[in-house]
Design an enzyme around this catalytic site. Structure first.
Site, short mmCIF file in Angstrom:
data_model
loop_
_atom_site.label_atom_id
_atom_site.label_comp_id
_atom_site.label_asym_id
_atom_site.label_seq_id
_atom_site.Cartn_x
_atom_site.Cartn_y
_atom_site.Cartn_z
N SER A 37 0.84 -1.49 0.01
CA SER A 37 -0.09 0.00 0.06
C SER A 37 0.78 1.34 -0.01
O SER A 37 0.43 2.27 -0.57
CB SER A 37 -0.99 0.09 1.23
OG SER A 37 -1.68 -0.97 1.25
N HIS B 161 -2.24 -3.05 -6.70
CA HIS B 161 -2.63 -2.68 -5.38
C HIS B 161 -4.34 -2.74 -5.36
O HIS B 161 -4.89 -1.90 -5.86
CB HIS B 161 -2.21 -1.26 -5.01
CG HIS B 161 -2.59 -0.73 -3.66
ND1 HIS B 161 -3.35 0.53 -3.55
CD2 HIS B 161 -2.59 -1.46 -2.46
CE1 HIS B 161 -3.67 0.56 -2.22
NE2 HIS B 161 -3.15 -0.59 -1.80
N GLU C 191 -4.98 -0.91 -8.39
CA GLU C 191 -4.15 0.19 -9.36
C GLU C 191 -2.71 -0.76 -9.52
O GLU C 191 -2.15 -1.61 -8.84
CB GLU C 191 -3.53 1.23 -8.09
CG GLU C 191 -4.58 2.12 -7.54
CD GLU C 191 -4.23 2.92 -6.43
OE1 GLU C 191 -4.87 3.98 -6.26
OE2 GLU C 191 -3.40 2.54 -5.53
N ASN D 71 -4.86 6.40 -2.06
CA ASN D 71 -4.38 6.56 -0.72
C ASN D 71 -3.70 8.15 -0.69
O ASN D 71 -3.96 8.71 0.39
CB ASN D 71 -3.60 5.62 -0.17
CG ASN D 71 -4.22 4.28 0.51
OD1 ASN D 71 -5.53 4.48 0.57
ND2 ASN D 71 -3.47 3.31 0.40
N1 LIG Z 1 -5.43 -4.49 5.00
C1 LIG Z 1 -5.59 -3.50 4.06
O1 LIG Z 1 -6.60 -2.74 3.79
C2 LIG Z 1 -4.56 -3.62 2.74
C3 LIG Z 1 -5.08 -3.01 1.48
C4 LIG Z 1 -4.29 -2.98 0.49
C5 LIG Z 1 -3.05 -3.52 0.49
N2 LIG Z 1 -2.31 -4.19 1.47
C6 LIG Z 1 -1.20 -4.51 1.50
O2 LIG Z 1 -1.08 -5.88 1.55
C7 LIG Z 1 -0.12 -6.72 2.41
C8 LIG Z 1 -0.69 -7.61 3.31
O3 LIG Z 1 -1.40 -6.82 4.00
P1 LIG Z 1 -2.73 -7.77 4.82
O4 LIG Z 1 -3.83 -6.70 5.62
O5 LIG Z 1 -3.30 -8.94 4.22
O6 LIG Z 1 -1.91 -8.41 6.24
P2 LIG Z 1 -2.06 -9.78 7.03
O7 LIG Z 1 -1.31 -9.45 8.46
O8 LIG Z 1 -3.66 -9.72 7.12
O9 LIG Z 1 -1.28 -10.73 6.35
C9 LIG Z 1 -0.06 -10.85 6.25
C10 LIG Z 1 0.26 -12.43 5.87
O10 LIG Z 1 1.66 -12.49 5.47
C11 LIG Z 1 2.26 -13.60 6.11
N3 LIG Z 1 3.44 -13.14 6.57
C12 LIG Z 1 3.97 -12.57 7.35
N4 LIG Z 1 5.14 -12.29 7.21
C13 LIG Z 1 5.85 -12.77 6.54
C14 LIG Z 1 7.12 -12.90 5.86
N5 LIG Z 1 8.26 -12.32 6.49
N6 LIG Z 1 7.50 -13.83 4.74
C15 LIG Z 1 6.21 -14.55 4.45
N7 LIG Z 1 5.01 -14.34 4.80
C16 LIG Z 1 4.73 -13.51 5.92
C17 LIG Z 1 1.51 -13.77 7.30
O11 LIG Z 1 1.49 -15.12 7.73
C18 LIG Z 1 0.19 -13.36 6.99
O12 LIG Z 1 -0.80 -14.28 6.47
C19 LIG Z 1 0.62 -5.53 2.95
O13 LIG Z 1 1.62 -5.01 1.86
C20 LIG Z 1 -0.47 -4.53 2.85
O14 LIG Z 1 0.25 -3.13 3.03
C21 LIG Z 1 -3.35 -3.99 2.76
#
Ligand SMILES: NC(=O)c1ccc[n+]([C@@H]2O[C@H](COP(=O)([O-])OP(=O)(O)OC[C@H]3O[C@@H](n4cnc5c(N)ncnc54)[C@H](O)[C@@H]3O)[C@@H](O)[C@H]2O)c1
Length: 283
Positions: A119, A140, A152, A190
């Site tokens: 993000s 994204h 995106e 964002n």
């Molecule tokens: N939550 C949101 O609103 C949102 C929206 C758009 C993008 N994102 C982006 O998506 C990505 C994931 O976010 P999320 O909200 O799904 O997080 P989350 O915490 O729900 O999931 C992250 C996952 O990655 C795994 N993980 C953690 N560390 C790791 C590592 N070192 N190596 C491999 N796997 C690992 C975990 O087991 C977990 O299942 C981030 O980059 C975030 O910025 C999030």
């Protein structure tokens, strides 16, 4: 390049949603989690959402079963070796993402496209951890990925045309709306929404209005489908503060910085819907 097999690394909130959208669209998906339990839990969540769609008459049981059969979960990164596209959705930490992309470059086919769902990090910095940054792009998705139409597609400094075109084509096949953009902090949505929501919270204190009144003002006076406090509770106060901090660090614009009221809520564990309490209480 034609994509049939998609790897998704990290099956958390975003990764599981992306995997769900992809299997529903007919792609074969290999989802990688750090433990078998997390992989099983993600697969069960996806199955649950698809069953709900059957119950609501939005898809047939056969369609659900065929979609579920297209999902494979693994703890081994090597299982992604024959993917045409890999979408990374792990924790939002630059070092972790850079280490992962170094690994992906080593084990994936040379023509595979490597995408990050970050993000707020720089796609260019993630790509720079590889020796083939031309095949790295941003994809994204928005949360929740199965419901939010926008993706995106981010062109990093050294992204080549082919991988960008591949990502755009996949987004279209997923039935989503693709907006191509360059790699700038916050990309498009964002960059606009984070400072706007921070302004809204500042107005709460300056104009001395309640969250209910502010939400009513923006819904009825600006046509917002939901008010800013409701939206922040839905996004997660922790997620919003984290994104604000990342954008402030990059742009140094005061409006990007999270207002103290939001930081205090984050510190107190008032994350919104997911913690049961934010601006509003949830039963
Ligand atoms: N939550 C949101 O609103 C949102 C929206 C758009 C993008 N994102 C982006 O998506 C990505 C994931 O976010 P999320 O909200 O799904 O997080 P989350 O915490 O729900 O999931 C992250 C996952 O990655 C795994 N993980 C953690 N560390 C790791 C590592 N070192 N190596 C491999 N796997 C690992 C975990 O087991 C977990 O299942 C981030 O980059 C975030 O910025 C999030």
């Amino acid at each position: 390049m034609t994509v049939q097999r998609i790897g998704v690394v990290g099956l958390g909130a975003m990764g599981a949603g992306i995997a769900q959208v992809a299997i529903e669209a007919g792609f074969d998906v290999v989802g990688r989690e750090v433990s078998g339990e997390l992989g099983d839990a993600a697969a069960a969540r996806i199955g649950h959402f698809l069953t709900r769609k059957v119950e609501k008459g939005q898809q047939t049981e056969e369609e659900r079963d065929a979609a579920v059969a297209r999902l494979e979960t693994t703890t081994e990164l090597d299982a992604l070796a024959d993917c045409d596209l890999v979408i990374e959705a792990i924790v939002e930490e630059l070092d972790a993402k850079r280490a992962l992309f170094t690994e992906l470059e080593r084990l994936c086919r040379a023509d595979a496209v490597l995408a990050t769902n970050t993000s707020a990090l720089s796609v260019t910095e993630i790509a720079a951890a590889t020796a083939s940054p031309e095949r790295v792009v941003g994809m994204h998705f928005f949360n929740p990925a199965p419901l939010m139409p926008l993706v995106e597609v981010v062109r990093a400094e050294l992204s080549a045309d082919g991988p960008v075109a591949t990502a755009l084509a996949v987004v279209e096949q997923l039935g989503k709306v693709a907006v191509p953009c360059h790699d700038t902090p916050g990309f498009v949505v964002n960059r606009v929404l984070i400072p706007l929501l921070n302004d809204c919270v500042r107005v709460l204190d300056e104009a001395r209005v309640s969250p209910e009144s502010l939400d009513a003002a923006m819904a009825n006076g600006a046509g917002w489908p939901m008010g800013p406090c409701t939206l922040l509770d839905l996004v997660g106060i922790d997620v919003h503060v984290h994104a604000s901090e990342a954008l402030y660090e990059k742009l140094r614009e005061p409006r990007m910085a999270a207002p103290p009221r939001l930081v205090a809520m984050r510190n107190a564990g008032l994350y919104g819907r997911k913690s049961g309490r934010g601006f509003y209480a949830y039963g």
